[in-house]
Design a protein around this motif. Structure first.
Motif, mmCIF file in Angstrom:
data_model
loop_
_atom_site.group_PDB
_atom_site.id
_atom_site.type_symbol
_atom_site.label_atom_id
_atom_site.label_comp_id
_atom_site.label_asym_id
_atom_site.label_seq_id
_atom_site.Cartn_x
_atom_site.Cartn_y
_atom_site.Cartn_z
ATOM 1 N N ILE B 3 20.433 18.627 20.294
ATOM 2 C CA ILE B 3 21.453 18.162 21.249
ATOM 3 C C ILE B 3 20.951 18.255 22.699
ATOM 4 O O ILE B 3 21.251 17.382 23.535
ATOM 5 C CB ILE B 3 22.809 18.903 21.044
ATOM 6 C CG1 ILE B 3 23.914 18.278 21.908
ATOM 7 C CG2 ILE B 3 22.696 20.393 21.295
ATOM 8 C CD1 ILE B 3 24.308 16.890 21.572
ATOM 9 N N HIS B 4 20.181 19.306 23.012
ATOM 10 C CA HIS B 4 19.661 19.446 24.386
ATOM 11 C C HIS B 4 18.734 18.292 24.725
ATOM 12 O O HIS B 4 18.778 17.740 25.828
ATOM 13 C CB HIS B 4 18.939 20.794 24.542
ATOM 14 C CG HIS B 4 19.862 21.959 24.348
ATOM 15 N ND1 HIS B 4 20.720 22.376 25.322
ATOM 16 C CD2 HIS B 4 20.090 22.758 23.272
ATOM 17 C CE1 HIS B 4 21.441 23.399 24.870
ATOM 18 N NE2 HIS B 4 21.074 23.645 23.613
ATOM 19 N N LYS B 5 17.916 17.931 23.744
ATOM 20 C CA LYS B 5 16.987 16.812 23.936
ATOM 21 C C LYS B 5 17.785 15.503 24.094
ATOM 22 O O LYS B 5 17.470 14.657 24.936
ATOM 23 C CB LYS B 5 16.045 16.723 22.722
ATOM 24 C CG LYS B 5 14.796 15.900 22.986
ATOM 25 C CD LYS B 5 13.869 15.923 21.776
ATOM 26 C CE LYS B 5 12.786 14.869 21.945
ATOM 27 N NZ LYS B 5 12.049 14.659 20.707
ATOM 28 N N ALA B 6 18.830 15.375 23.273
ATOM 29 C CA ALA B 6 19.665 14.152 23.335
ATOM 30 C C ALA B 6 20.314 14.011 24.708
ATOM 31 O O ALA B 6 20.353 12.919 25.290
ATOM 32 C CB ALA B 6 20.730 14.210 22.248
ATOM 33 N N LEU B 7 20.817 15.129 25.239
ATOM 34 C CA LEU B 7 21.535 15.070 26.523
ATOM 35 C C LEU B 7 20.620 14.755 27.708
ATOM 36 O O LEU B 7 21.089 14.281 28.742
ATOM 37 C CB LEU B 7 22.283 16.382 26.767
ATOM 38 C CG LEU B 7 23.444 16.668 25.791
ATOM 39 C CD1 LEU B 7 24.035 18.044 26.041
ATOM 40 C CD2 LEU B 7 24.532 15.613 25.910
ATOM 41 N N ILE B 102 23.805 9.043 18.875
ATOM 42 C CA ILE B 102 24.301 9.448 17.544
ATOM 43 C C ILE B 102 24.377 10.969 17.461
ATOM 44 O O ILE B 102 25.351 11.529 16.948
ATOM 45 C CB ILE B 102 23.381 8.863 16.423
ATOM 46 C CG1 ILE B 102 23.456 7.326 16.410
ATOM 47 C CG2 ILE B 102 23.717 9.454 15.051
ATOM 48 C CD1 ILE B 102 24.805 6.715 16.112
ATOM 49 N N THR B 103 23.378 11.654 18.018
ATOM 50 C CA THR B 103 23.376 13.126 18.040
ATOM 51 C C THR B 103 24.585 13.637 18.830
ATOM 52 O O THR B 103 25.251 14.597 18.435
ATOM 53 C CB THR B 103 22.054 13.649 18.669
ATOM 54 O OG1 THR B 103 20.967 13.094 17.937
ATOM 55 C CG2 THR B 103 21.969 15.167 18.640
ATOM 56 N N PHE B 104 24.869 12.983 19.958
ATOM 57 C CA PHE B 104 26.024 13.330 20.802
ATOM 58 C C PHE B 104 27.330 13.191 20.003
ATOM 59 O O PHE B 104 28.175 14.092 19.985
ATOM 60 C CB PHE B 104 25.996 12.388 22.018
ATOM 61 C CG PHE B 104 27.205 12.422 22.905
ATOM 62 C CD1 PHE B 104 27.414 13.475 23.795
ATOM 63 C CD2 PHE B 104 28.121 11.376 22.897
ATOM 64 C CE1 PHE B 104 28.527 13.487 24.644
ATOM 65 C CE2 PHE B 104 29.226 11.371 23.733
ATOM 66 C CZ PHE B 104 29.434 12.436 24.605
ATOM 67 N N LYS B 112 28.144 13.652 9.798
ATOM 68 C CA LYS B 112 26.780 13.120 9.731
ATOM 69 C C LYS B 112 26.865 11.591 9.704
ATOM 70 O O LYS B 112 27.500 11.013 8.820
ATOM 71 C CB LYS B 112 26.111 13.671 8.462
ATOM 72 C CG LYS B 112 24.644 13.352 8.324
ATOM 73 C CD LYS B 112 23.787 14.259 9.188
ATOM 74 C CE LYS B 112 22.360 13.733 9.247
ATOM 75 N NZ LYS B 112 21.696 14.010 10.521
ATOM 76 N N ILE B 113 26.247 10.963 10.680
ATOM 77 C CA ILE B 113 26.264 9.485 10.713
ATOM 78 C C ILE B 113 24.854 8.938 10.885
ATOM 79 O O ILE B 113 23.950 9.654 11.311
ATOM 80 C CB ILE B 113 27.183 8.942 11.839
ATOM 81 C CG1 ILE B 113 26.878 9.608 13.175
ATOM 82 C CG2 ILE B 113 28.650 9.108 11.466
ATOM 83 C CD1 ILE B 113 27.605 8.991 14.359
ATOM 84 N N TRP B 211 32.202 0.488 14.263
ATOM 85 C CA TRP B 211 32.164 1.704 13.434
ATOM 86 C C TRP B 211 30.757 2.298 13.394
ATOM 87 O O TRP B 211 29.753 1.565 13.406
ATOM 88 C CB TRP B 211 32.584 1.399 11.988
ATOM 89 C CG TRP B 211 33.989 0.918 11.913
ATOM 90 C CD1 TRP B 211 35.119 1.686 11.763
ATOM 91 C CD2 TRP B 211 34.441 -0.436 12.015
ATOM 92 N NE1 TRP B 211 36.229 0.892 11.768
ATOM 93 C CE2 TRP B 211 35.851 -0.412 11.910
ATOM 94 C CE3 TRP B 211 33.800 -1.659 12.176
ATOM 95 C CZ2 TRP B 211 36.619 -1.565 11.971
ATOM 96 C CZ3 TRP B 211 34.563 -2.819 12.242
ATOM 97 C CH2 TRP B 211 35.958 -2.754 12.135
ATOM 98 N N PHE B 212 30.720 3.613 13.315
ATOM 99 C CA PHE B 212 29.488 4.323 12.979
ATOM 100 C C PHE B 212 29.538 4.544 11.472
ATOM 101 O O PHE B 212 30.584 4.938 10.941
ATOM 102 C CB PHE B 212 29.429 5.683 13.691
ATOM 103 C CG PHE B 212 29.367 5.587 15.193
ATOM 104 C CD1 PHE B 212 28.181 5.275 15.846
ATOM 105 C CD2 PHE B 212 30.499 5.801 15.972
ATOM 106 C CE1 PHE B 212 28.119 5.192 17.233
ATOM 107 C CE2 PHE B 212 30.460 5.717 17.356
ATOM 108 C CZ PHE B 212 29.261 5.405 17.994
ATOM 109 N N HIS B 213 28.436 4.297 10.803
ATOM 110 C CA HIS B 213 28.410 4.412 9.337
ATOM 111 C C HIS B 213 27.807 5.739 8.874
ATOM 112 O O HIS B 213 27.011 6.333 9.591
ATOM 113 C CB HIS B 213 27.596 3.260 8.736
ATOM 114 C CG HIS B 213 28.275 1.935 8.895
ATOM 115 N ND1 HIS B 213 28.634 1.160 7.829
ATOM 116 C CD2 HIS B 213 28.681 1.261 9.993
ATOM 117 C CE1 HIS B 213 29.223 0.054 8.270
ATOM 118 N NE2 HIS B 213 29.253 0.098 9.588
ATOM 119 N N GLY B 214 28.200 6.134 7.652
ATOM 120 C CA GLY B 214 27.688 7.372 7.078
ATOM 121 C C GLY B 214 26.345 7.166 6.425
ATOM 122 O O GLY B 214 25.851 6.062 6.331
#
Lengths: 192, 214
Positions: B3-7, B102-104, B112-113, B211-214
């Motif tokens: 998440i830190h990397k994503a942000l 997506i991580t955010f 989980k998507i 939509w985000f998919h699974g």
């Protein structure tokens, strides 16, 4: 007893033409009989349908409307009507089980996978005055190939449709342009 | 992705409002998402950087909107942005389907998507509507929408979230009035009955959603 049906529809030649018109429509065998009742009779019944005791019902992912028992109007059990329908449909129609409905702003019915109608013959007797297409509220009949038939509301009209297996119907959502107006009709289905 | 990397991802810095790019904010969003009723959802106001959202709205004006009508809905919609030619819209599609974004979303929802998303723009005008339904189809896991216009409370077009009774929607518990640059997500489930209330004014309701998919 005098007939309350427009005499034009009781002539042998008219009945033949009606039967031919229904048979010509392959996907949706149907017809609209306009000016169906004699004027005075129609006006009397139009007043009666508004005075029935309606019950509002809604399952938001299926329908929203008001309905009432149509018996006090004595139309669906009328011998003259049953006799005419029997002649047109070439089968004995001894009774019609149906109800009175009104649909107003925000009302609709939806197609539903779990609640499919069996094949049958729908008889819709329209008592709606001054309804415009832009209001929504039209019945749409749809077959499994995606073909559809839209029925516009016409006052004092009887609409007959033979719904083949797989044909489903819904009443379009009624929008805010119809605010304050109500779409009244009797609807009965003859099982096949 | 962490998440830190994503942000601190470059695209996230470019697109996302700075106030959402820290773990404290994400923890708060996660708490709200889980606790909101009638089903998990959240509204994020001032979501994108202002210049980005203006660019998207401008780009949309060049897109073709096609009429969509069935028993369930009446509105206008673009083609899916997967195949869009417009540079800005293509960039937005890539941002929303990026690993960082997506991580955010996963951090907020604990769901989980994948990076497979659907995206198109919708336009609702006077008399347009979308009746109650739950959105369940294929692998849809999270529904999202970004409001690109604003409607007054009495103009309709609200997103209504329904309570469920015996497997059917019963009555709306929450009504969300469209507010410019607000991003909404909700969990798709057997409870996620929602409706777009009919627009009853000559105001356009424009959104980008999917939509985000699974």
């Amino acid at each position: 007893m005098d007939s309350f049906i427009n005499p034009d529809y009781e002539k042998e030649t008219s009945i033949k033409k009606i039967q031919e018109a229904i048979d010509q429509k392959e996907s949706f065998p149907s017809i609209i009989l306009t000016n169906f009742f004699k004027k005075e009779f129609y006006k009397e019944k139009e007043k009666e349908i508004k005075k029935l005791h309606y019950k509002r019902e809604s399952i938001p992912d299926q329908f929203s409307f008001a309905h009432a028992k149509a018996n006090p109007m004595h139309i669906l059990d009328n011998k003259q009507l049953l006799s005419l329908l029997s002649t047109i449909l070439k089968r004995k129609v001894s009774s019609l089980n149906g109800e009175a409905y009104y649909f107003s702003w925000k009302d609709y019915t939806l197609l539903h996978d779990k609640n499919k109608e069996n094949a049958g013959i729908d008889i819709l007797i329209d008592f709606t005055e001054a309804w415009e297409e832009s209001f929504g509220g039209q019945y749409i009949f749809k077959d499994i190939q995606g073909r559809y038939l839209k029925i516009l509301s016409v006052p004092n009209a009887v609409f007959i449709i033979e719904r083949k297996q797989g044909v489903q119907k819904y009443l379009q959502y009624i929008n805010n342009l119809a605010k304050g107006k109500k779409r009244y009709f009797l609807l009965a289905t003859i099982k096949k | 992705m962490d998440i830190h990397k994503a942000l601190s991802d470059k695209e996230m810095i470019n697109w996302l409002n700075n106030k959402y790019r820290n773990t404290k904010a994400i923890a708060e969003l996660n708490k709200k998402f889980k606790n909101h009723s009638p089903f998990s959802h959240i509204e994020m106001h001032d979501f994108l950087n202002p210049e980005k959202v203006k660019t998207i709205l401008k780009a949309l004006k060049k897109e073709e909107f096609l009429e969509k009508e069935s028993d369930l809905f009446k509105f206008m919609q673009t083609h899916d942005f997967k195949t869009v030619d417009n540079k800005e819209l293509k960039e937005f599609y890539h941002f929303l389907s990026s690993e960082a974004f997506i991580t955010f979303i996963e951090a907020i929802t604990e769901l989980k998507i994948s990076t497979k998303i659907d995206m198109s723009a919708s336009l609702y005008q006077n008399t347009d509507f979308l009746l109650p339904h739950d959105d369940r189809l294929e692998k849809r896991k999270i529904a999202y929408m970004l409001y690109l216009t604003e409607l007054k409370v009495n103009e309709g077009g609200k997103l209504l979230l329904y309570k469920t009774k015996a497997g059917h929607p019963s009555e709306p518990e929450e009504a969300i009035t469209p507010k410019f640059n607000t991003f909404i997500i909700f969990k798709v489930s057997e409870k996620s009955f929602h409706e777009v209330e009919e627009v009853i004014a000559n105001t356009q309701r424009i959104t980008i959603g999917g939509w985000f998919h699974g």
